[in-house]
Design an enzyme around this catalytic site. Sequence first.
Site, short mmCIF file in Angstrom:
data_model
loop_
_atom_site.label_atom_id
_atom_site.label_comp_id
_atom_site.label_asym_id
_atom_site.label_seq_id
_atom_site.Cartn_x
_atom_site.Cartn_y
_atom_site.Cartn_z
CG HIS A 93 -79.09 132.49 22.55
ND1 HIS A 93 -80.30 132.30 23.18
CD2 HIS A 93 -78.17 132.65 23.53
CE1 HIS A 93 -80.12 132.37 24.49
NE2 HIS A 93 -78.83 132.58 24.73
CD GLU A 141 -76.60 129.50 26.80
OE1 GLU A 141 -76.23 130.28 27.67
OE2 GLU A 141 -77.48 129.78 25.97
CB ILE A 146 -81.71 129.42 29.42
CG1 ILE A 146 -80.57 128.71 28.67
CG2 ILE A 146 -81.74 130.91 29.08
CD1 ILE A 146 -80.68 128.77 27.16
N GLY A 181 -77.91 129.79 33.94
CA GLY A 181 -77.97 129.91 35.39
C GLY A 181 -76.65 130.24 36.07
O1 G3H Z 1 -77.08 133.84 26.64
C1 G3H Z 1 -77.15 133.54 27.83
C2 G3H Z 1 -77.80 132.36 28.29
O2 G3H Z 1 -78.98 132.07 27.62
C3 G3H Z 1 -77.87 132.17 29.77
O3 G3H Z 1 -78.87 132.97 30.35
P1 G3H Z 1 -78.96 133.01 31.97
O4 G3H Z 1 -77.60 133.36 32.47
O5 G3H Z 1 -79.98 134.05 32.24
O6 G3H Z 1 -79.38 131.64 32.39
#
Ligand code: G3H
Length: 222
Positions: A93, A141, A146, A181
């Site tokens: 991640h 991502e 994020i 997002g």
């Molecule tokens: O693991 C999830 C992602 O990093 C997306 O995070 P987010 O939905 O808060 O942008």
Amino acid sequence: MDSPFILINLKTYKEGMGSNAHRIAAAAETVAKESGVVIGIAPTFTELHPMSHHYSIPVYAQHIDPISPGAHTGHILPESVRSAGARGTLINHSERRLTLADIDACLQAARRLRLESVVCTNNDATSAAAAALGPDYVAIEPPELIGSGVSVSKADPGIIERSVNAVLGVNPNVKVLTGAGIQSGECVKIAIDLGTCGVLLASSVVKAEDPESVLRDLVSLI
Ligand SMILES: O=C[C@H](O)COP(=O)(O)O
């Protein structure tokens, strides 16, 4: 085609711990049953077993370390994640980056333990590299989006399209997720129309006052 997949990462948000984690998991279970969409949850490590024990939805670890049982201290042992009832694990991640060699070692551990693997990537080149290692999923991502509240589906659909093409060009058996997002049914629909099989998300559900209504919206157009 497989059912669409929504994976909710609770990260270490305070809103994703304890009774709130149960509230989100219960909402995910309800909406998954109603919609037929597969909704998984990635809680903190200490909540893997409570989540896998109480709910029928698939549970994922947020990380594993590339180790085998033995003299290691303070690591996340893949075998422990498996015995806590996890179906799979995130690997690499953006908030828990690994080297390419470590990603490969984590994937070998995941295969040995029959844990589904979701390797996160930050662009189409790393998506191709991850696909070459043969995970179950690559999750693209863009790090700058994020937690931003700005959806990758709307702000940068090109990166999704390029990653899908890159992954399929390397290994057509690898499925693609996208995240950053994601907050509405429209975001999810765009991602699926671009060739992914679903989304990885966190803040829009974890920080919501009513996670169930956000989840209903997320599945509404698929
Ligand atoms: O693991 C999830 C992602 O990093 C997306 O995070 P987010 O939905 O808060 O942008």
